[in-house]
Design a protein around this motif. Structure first.
Motif, mmCIF file in Angstrom:
data_model
loop_
_atom_site.group_PDB
_atom_site.id
_atom_site.type_symbol
_atom_site.label_atom_id
_atom_site.label_comp_id
_atom_site.label_asym_id
_atom_site.label_seq_id
_atom_site.Cartn_x
_atom_site.Cartn_y
_atom_site.Cartn_z
ATOM 1 N N ILE A 5 -32.919 -11.326 -24.689
ATOM 2 C CA ILE A 5 -32.740 -10.307 -25.716
ATOM 3 C C ILE A 5 -33.640 -9.124 -25.410
ATOM 4 C CG2 ILE A 5 -32.918 -9.814 -28.183
ATOM 5 C CD1 ILE A 5 -32.297 -12.799 -28.656
ATOM 6 N N ARG A 7 -34.221 -4.679 -26.406
ATOM 7 C CA ARG A 7 -33.899 -3.589 -27.331
ATOM 8 C C ARG A 7 -34.242 -2.234 -26.723
ATOM 9 N NH1 ARG A 7 -37.039 -4.266 -32.576
ATOM 10 N NH2 ARG A 7 -38.715 -4.327 -31.054
ATOM 11 N N VAL A 55 -29.261 -3.521 -29.050
ATOM 12 C CA VAL A 55 -29.767 -4.815 -28.619
ATOM 13 C C VAL A 55 -28.752 -5.397 -27.646
ATOM 14 C CG1 VAL A 55 -30.413 -7.159 -29.334
ATOM 15 C CG2 VAL A 55 -30.927 -5.208 -30.830
#
Length: 113
Positions: A5, A7, A55
């Protein structure tokens, strides 16, 4: 299975151009690499007051597959120069999570784009 993950944020004026870059160039380039153990990538977008947050969630079978994508410093963000031009800021590192369970509503599968 692992989820990577990451961002990044754009100015509102650059958000559509950044999303188009991801969809048309960056994501296809990742898929075209045919990285062993890479299963897919998802994009999330959320407007904020002064920026737009993006994201990405990449799915890999294991840590070795993440290293094949990102290199030995597997936590380091992989941000192509064209993306850096549109981002106002971004996380310098990605986070990795082990997927423990997935549950869908009865009769529902994964949504498709």
């Amino acid at each position: 299975m692992l989820k990577r993950i990451w961002r990044g944020w754009t100015r509102a004026a650059d958000a559509d151009a950044y999303e188009e870059l991801l969809r048309s160039t960056i994501f296809p380039a990742i898929v075209d690499q045919a990285i062993e153990g890479f299963l897919g990538i998802e994009l999330l977008r959320r407007p904020l007051e002064a920026e737009v947050e993006f994201v990405t969630i990449m799915t890999f079978v294991d840590q070795a597959a993440v290293v094949r994508f990102a290199g030995p410093a597997r936590d380091t963000a992989v941000v192509p120069p064209a993306a850096r031009k549109l981002l106002s800021r971004y996380d310098s590192h990605a986070a990795h999570y082990e997927l423990k369970t997935t549950r869908h509503a009865q009769g529902q599968g994964s949504p498709t784009a």
